[in-house]
Motif scaffolding. Sequence first.
Motif, PDB file in Angstrom:
ATOM      1  N   GLU A   1      49.409  30.277  65.891  1.00 28.94           N
ATOM      2  CA  GLU A   1      50.138  30.299  64.630  1.00 28.94           C
ATOM      3  C   GLU A   1      51.519  30.913  64.819  1.00 28.94           C
ATOM      4  O   GLU A   1      52.519  30.373  64.337  1.00 28.94           O
ATOM      5  CB  GLU A   1      49.356  31.101  63.579  1.00 28.94           C
ATOM      6  CG  GLU A   1      48.041  30.477  63.148  1.00 28.94           C
ATOM      7  CD  GLU A   1      46.897  30.794  64.096  1.00 28.94           C
ATOM      8  OE1 GLU A   1      45.797  30.282  63.862  1.00 28.94           O
ATOM      9  OE2 GLU A   1      47.099  31.546  65.073  1.00 28.94           O
ATOM     10  N   TYR A   2      51.575  32.034  65.526  1.00 28.34           N
ATOM     11  CA  TYR A   2      52.863  32.683  65.773  1.00 28.34           C
ATOM     12  C   TYR A   2      53.718  31.845  66.717  1.00 28.34           C
ATOM     13  O   TYR A   2      54.908  31.610  66.461  1.00 28.34           O
ATOM     14  CB  TYR A   2      52.642  34.077  66.357  1.00 28.34           C
ATOM     15  CG  TYR A   2      53.903  34.727  66.881  1.00 28.34           C
ATOM     16  CD1 TYR A   2      54.792  35.371  66.019  1.00 28.34           C
ATOM     17  CD2 TYR A   2      54.217  34.685  68.233  1.00 28.34           C
ATOM     18  CE1 TYR A   2      55.955  35.959  66.496  1.00 28.34           C
ATOM     19  CE2 TYR A   2      55.379  35.275  68.723  1.00 28.34           C
ATOM     20  CZ  TYR A   2      56.246  35.903  67.852  1.00 28.34           C
ATOM     21  OH  TYR A   2      57.396  36.469  68.329  1.00 28.34           O
TER      22      TYR A   2
ATOM     23  N   LYS B   1      37.572  27.220  54.701  1.00 26.67           N
ATOM     24  CA  LYS B   1      38.329  28.112  55.577  1.00 26.67           C
ATOM     25  C   LYS B   1      39.653  28.589  54.999  1.00 26.67           C
ATOM     26  O   LYS B   1      40.389  29.320  55.653  1.00 26.67           O
ATOM     27  CB  LYS B   1      38.585  27.415  56.918  1.00 26.67           C
ATOM     28  CG  LYS B   1      37.312  26.954  57.634  1.00 26.67           C
ATOM     29  CD  LYS B   1      36.344  28.105  57.902  1.00 26.67           C
ATOM     30  CE  LYS B   1      35.119  27.629  58.657  1.00 26.67           C
ATOM     31  NZ  LYS B   1      34.148  28.716  58.913  1.00 26.67           N
ATOM     32  N   GLY B   2      39.991  28.189  53.793  1.00 24.97           N
ATOM     33  CA  GLY B   2      41.209  28.675  53.160  1.00 24.97           C
ATOM     34  C   GLY B   2      42.373  27.719  53.314  1.00 24.97           C
ATOM     35  O   GLY B   2      42.376  26.827  54.167  1.00 24.97           O
ATOM     36  N   ASN B   3      43.393  27.936  52.507  1.00 26.50           N
ATOM     37  CA  ASN B   3      44.544  27.028  52.483  1.00 26.50           C
ATOM     38  C   ASN B   3      45.400  27.106  53.736  1.00 26.50           C
ATOM     39  O   ASN B   3      46.152  26.180  54.044  1.00 26.50           O
ATOM     40  CB  ASN B   3      45.410  27.327  51.256  1.00 26.50           C
ATOM     41  CG  ASN B   3      44.695  27.036  49.946  1.00 26.50           C
ATOM     42  OD1 ASN B   3      43.850  26.140  49.887  1.00 26.50           O
ATOM     43  ND2 ASN B   3      45.021  27.785  48.916  1.00 26.50           N
ATOM     44  N   ASP B   4      45.332  28.223  54.453  1.00 26.86           N
ATOM     45  CA  ASP B   4      46.165  28.384  55.645  1.00 26.86           C
ATOM     46  C   ASP B   4      45.423  28.037  56.933  1.00 26.86           C
ATOM     47  O   ASP B   4      45.847  28.420  58.013  1.00 26.86           O
ATOM     48  CB  ASP B   4      46.688  29.816  55.727  1.00 26.86           C
ATOM     49  CG  ASP B   4      45.568  30.850  55.752  1.00 26.86           C
ATOM     50  OD1 ASP B   4      44.412  30.466  55.488  1.00 26.86           O
ATOM     51  OD2 ASP B   4      45.862  32.042  56.016  1.00 26.86           O
ATOM     52  N   SER B   5      44.332  27.298  56.816  1.00 29.83           N
ATOM     53  CA  SER B   5      43.522  26.980  57.992  1.00 29.83           C
ATOM     54  C   SER B   5      44.080  25.824  58.810  1.00 29.83           C
ATOM     55  O   SER B   5      43.664  25.600  59.937  1.00 29.83           O
ATOM     56  CB  SER B   5      42.092  26.637  57.562  1.00 29.83           C
ATOM     57  OG  SER B   5      42.069  25.446  56.787  1.00 29.83           O
ATOM     58  N   ASN B   6      45.001  25.049  58.221  1.00 27.78           N
ATOM     59  CA  ASN B   6      45.615  23.904  58.909  1.00 27.78           C
ATOM     60  C   ASN B   6      44.590  22.839  59.292  1.00 27.78           C
ATOM     61  O   ASN B   6      44.790  22.108  60.263  1.00 27.78           O
ATOM     62  CB  ASN B   6      46.381  24.358  60.158  1.00 27.78           C
ATOM     63  CG  ASN B   6      47.572  25.226  59.817  1.00 27.78           C
ATOM     64  OD1 ASN B   6      48.272  24.957  58.845  1.00 27.78           O
ATOM     65  ND2 ASN B   6      47.791  26.269  60.605  1.00 27.78           N
TER      66      ASN B   6
END
Length: 509
Positions: free
Chosen positions: A493-494, A216-221
């Motif tokens: 996220e925001y 899911k990518g590095n920013d998926s947390n």
Amino acid sequence: MFKASIPADNFGPRKGRKRRVDKNAPPWPADRPDFLRFVVYKENIDTSTAAKDIVRMAHLNPKRGISYAGMKDKRGVTSQFCSAYRATKEQLLAVNRSLAGPKHGGNTSTRGASVIKVGNFSYSSDEVRLGQLKGNRFDVVLRNVDIGLADDIVGDAKTKLVHERLEAAGKALKSRGFVNYFGMQRFGKFRDTHEVGICILKGDHEGAVDVIMREKGNDSNEYQNTAVARKKWAKRFADVDLSDEEAAKDAEMAVAKDVLRSLGRFMVCEKSIVSSLSRNPRDYKRAFGAVSKQMRSMFLHAYQSYIWNKVASMRVETGGYSAQVGDVVLTEDKSASGLRGKSVKILTADDVQNYSITDVVLPLVGGKVVFPEGLSGDLFVELMKEDGINREMFAKVGAVDKELSLGGDYRKLICKPSDVTFEIKQYTDPVQPLLETDLMKSIGEKVAPVVREKASESPEAILYGMVVGFSLPPSSYATIAMRELTKRPTSSEYQSMLELTGKPERNVM
């Protein structure tokens, strides 16, 4: 009272634990209705997980579980009606004794702690289930509101301007409403559930499994263990000749057994798929079938919602906030969801003046819906074509799997909230409750009174908040209403980057 419109699921006890069964329990009284109806109050936990915990703590029948009219996410402090088959009040009260955590609820300083309480018991002959609700009531707290005033505007002048701006925003939401978009939660944590829907419509079960299980990518947390598990899964055939089917099966089975141990408790969909493939490797149709019916349907609904949102944006951009020739309107509506009891017509030059934008609907794509004429109708076809999808595929998927039948539906283009209320508050403690939750009301705990600026206090210490209340019809999203009100994103996220004191957006990238 919060209610929603996603169907219930059934959950059993935790793996490795046997459900306690009282073999000496008396037979169910003949004059007692079959369903115990009750209210579930929860904080910091989503409805499906709360349902699973209730089944475990109350030792309910795992095959029946508890049912509810809708899903509420983790971020909401919610109350909703649920029901359990042939359960007693005494069984359910075990939930109130079992779960540790804050007793009063509603305080945002209790980060990480979940709260589940049950009460308001009664017996009913009817089960709580999808389609039984008339709408949803929301009370939303906006903290540390900043309207962008210059730093030198303080005291009474600032208070006056804040009140004027917030009141204007609240009145605009009440009078104009908002474009009835599906919220981002419709598309899952990774915003890709509609991609799974595309694969299923094409009959590509391997592709569907790949979207669900891919990295899911590095920013998926995601937790590190989960990210590592996804990476292992992506590389399961790294050293395998896929022309050798037996070798491919052996490799997938081994990795599936390894990965299964690393998937978290809440990854129900992934665990169902990997568990199936650990026993029947390379059988992706069977693996996807191991996912619950509700979850499988959700993927298809996500694609319907994805197309609807895109067409809605174009319709408002090109046609504005008035009914247009070629729009579709409902002439009969006797059903909360689905096509049964609904009739529509396409507006012509002769009758368009009799309708307003609040009458206009757009279809959720299916085999039996009517498309609008003109640009909106053409866009439905073009968007699906870009994804390699056509209307016939919706009928075909229902023929292959009757549980996934999609005739379609209609959704209002504009949603106007009803019973809109708003209250502006001043406070100094950034985490103090600004709204009484149901739990606070039940134990008599009051919200701290509104503060007033004192000579001894710094003007910067005064924080401004807004409590907005409104009711929405089924399947309309409070997050979208709040996006319209605040003109800001509502994603987790925001929101997680906002500060409770000072300039709220100072850390937003």
